[in-house]
Design a protein around this motif. Structure first.
Motif, mmCIF file in Angstrom:
data_model
loop_
_atom_site.group_PDB
_atom_site.id
_atom_site.type_symbol
_atom_site.label_atom_id
_atom_site.label_comp_id
_atom_site.label_asym_id
_atom_site.label_seq_id
_atom_site.Cartn_x
_atom_site.Cartn_y
_atom_site.Cartn_z
ATOM 1 N N GLU A 39 -45.373 -41.819 1.047
ATOM 2 C CA GLU A 39 -45.060 -42.543 2.281
ATOM 3 C C GLU A 39 -44.295 -43.832 2.042
ATOM 4 O O GLU A 39 -43.357 -44.155 2.775
ATOM 5 N N SER A 40 -44.655 -44.588 1.003
ATOM 6 C CA SER A 40 -43.976 -45.870 0.763
ATOM 7 C C SER A 40 -42.510 -45.655 0.384
ATOM 8 O O SER A 40 -41.630 -46.379 0.862
ATOM 9 N N VAL A 41 -42.226 -44.670 -0.446
ATOM 10 C CA VAL A 41 -40.845 -44.377 -0.842
ATOM 11 C C VAL A 41 -40.061 -43.850 0.359
ATOM 12 O O VAL A 41 -38.918 -44.255 0.595
ATOM 13 N N ARG A 42 -40.686 -42.960 1.118
ATOM 14 C CA ARG A 42 -40.058 -42.378 2.304
ATOM 15 C C ARG A 42 -39.678 -43.476 3.300
ATOM 16 O O ARG A 42 -38.552 -43.517 3.803
ATOM 17 N N THR A 43 -40.617 -44.378 3.569
ATOM 18 C CA THR A 43 -40.378 -45.460 4.531
ATOM 19 C C THR A 43 -39.307 -46.414 4.031
ATOM 20 O O THR A 43 -38.412 -46.813 4.789
ATOM 21 N N LEU A 44 -39.366 -46.777 2.762
ATOM 22 C CA LEU A 44 -38.384 -47.672 2.160
ATOM 23 C C LEU A 44 -36.975 -47.094 2.275
ATOM 24 O O LEU A 44 -36.048 -47.766 2.736
ATOM 25 N N ALA A 45 -36.813 -45.848 1.880
ATOM 26 C CA ALA A 45 -35.496 -45.211 1.921
ATOM 27 C C ALA A 45 -34.997 -45.074 3.359
ATOM 28 O O ALA A 45 -33.834 -45.368 3.651
ATOM 29 N N ALA A 46 -35.873 -44.646 4.260
ATOM 30 C CA ALA A 46 -35.473 -44.458 5.654
ATOM 31 C C ALA A 46 -35.020 -45.771 6.272
ATOM 32 O O ALA A 46 -33.968 -45.833 6.927
ATOM 33 N N ARG A 47 -35.780 -46.837 6.070
ATOM 34 C CA ARG A 47 -35.410 -48.140 6.646
ATOM 35 C C ARG A 47 -34.096 -48.651 6.086
ATOM 36 O O ARG A 47 -33.253 -49.178 6.813
ATOM 37 N N VAL A 98 -31.794 -41.226 10.777
ATOM 38 C CA VAL A 98 -32.643 -40.695 9.721
ATOM 39 C C VAL A 98 -33.818 -39.917 10.303
ATOM 40 O O VAL A 98 -34.549 -40.421 11.146
ATOM 41 N N THR A 99 -33.993 -38.696 9.822
ATOM 42 C CA THR A 99 -35.150 -37.865 10.126
ATOM 43 C C THR A 99 -35.939 -37.757 8.831
ATOM 44 O O THR A 99 -35.350 -37.728 7.747
ATOM 45 N N ILE A 100 -37.266 -37.696 8.940
ATOM 46 C CA ILE A 100 -38.075 -37.617 7.727
ATOM 47 C C ILE A 100 -38.946 -36.369 7.717
ATOM 48 O O ILE A 100 -39.349 -35.863 8.767
ATOM 49 N N ALA A 101 -39.214 -35.882 6.506
ATOM 50 C CA ALA A 101 -40.120 -34.761 6.273
ATOM 51 C C ALA A 101 -41.011 -35.155 5.103
ATOM 52 O O ALA A 101 -40.587 -35.896 4.210
ATOM 53 N N LYS A 108 -36.010 -42.605 -9.782
ATOM 54 C CA LYS A 108 -36.990 -43.501 -9.157
ATOM 55 C C LYS A 108 -37.708 -44.265 -10.260
ATOM 56 O O LYS A 108 -37.891 -43.710 -11.339
ATOM 57 N N PRO A 109 -38.117 -45.470 -10.038
ATOM 58 C CA PRO A 109 -37.939 -46.216 -8.787
ATOM 59 C C PRO A 109 -36.490 -46.699 -8.653
ATOM 60 O O PRO A 109 -35.810 -46.946 -9.647
ATOM 61 N N PHE A 110 -36.056 -46.829 -7.422
ATOM 62 C CA PHE A 110 -34.706 -47.310 -7.139
ATOM 63 C C PHE A 110 -34.796 -48.541 -6.249
ATOM 64 O O PHE A 110 -35.809 -48.782 -5.596
ATOM 65 N N THR A 111 -33.728 -49.310 -6.235
ATOM 66 C CA THR A 111 -33.655 -50.475 -5.350
ATOM 67 C C THR A 111 -33.057 -50.039 -4.015
ATOM 68 O O THR A 111 -32.437 -48.971 -3.922
#
Length: 123
Positions: free
Chosen positions: A11-19, A28-31, A104-107
């Motif tokens: 969830e943290s990576v998904r949220t970071l990338a989406a934002r 952005v759509t997420i799965a 990963k991890p990426f900035t």
């Protein structure tokens, strides 16, 4: 503005990338896993400009999802992410299906830049 699908079980990576990508103006759509991602790709009839997916996920991994999506939608553009060297090696076998593998991890700057580069290849 591009239509992106982020497929990531963390969830943290998904949220970071989406934002980060939404701030660049992308839709952005997420799965949360590969099976859900493949369902979304099918529902959109391959209509995403780019799919950005983790490789290692439960139920269906990103490589299996990418292979299935590319078989059904040959022009689908896919970028994979991984924090595991052995998974990166598996992704190298997908030449012609995936555009890039992000370590990963990426900035925030890195994911934004890599997505921008992938999208500009087809502008």
């Amino acid at each position: 503005m591009a239509k992106l699908l982020i497929v990531e079980d963390d969830e943290s990576v998904r949220t970071l990338a989406a934002r980060a990508l939404e701030r660049d103006g992308h839709s952005v759509t997420i799965a949360t896993d590969g099976a859900q991602g493949l369902d979304m790709i099918r529902q959109a009839r391959g209509g995403f400009d780019l799919v950005v997916s983790d490789i290692r996920m439960p139920e269906m991994d990103g490589i299996e999802m990418a292979t299935s999506a590319a078989r059904e939608f040959p022009t689908m553009r896919i970028m994979l992410m991984t924090g595991y060297a052995d998974q990166r090696e598996r992704a190298e076998e997908l030449n012609g299906i995936i555009l890039d593998v992000v370590q990963k991890p990426f900035t925030l700057a890195e994911i934004r830049g890599r997505v921008g580069k992938a999208l500009s290849c087809f502008a």
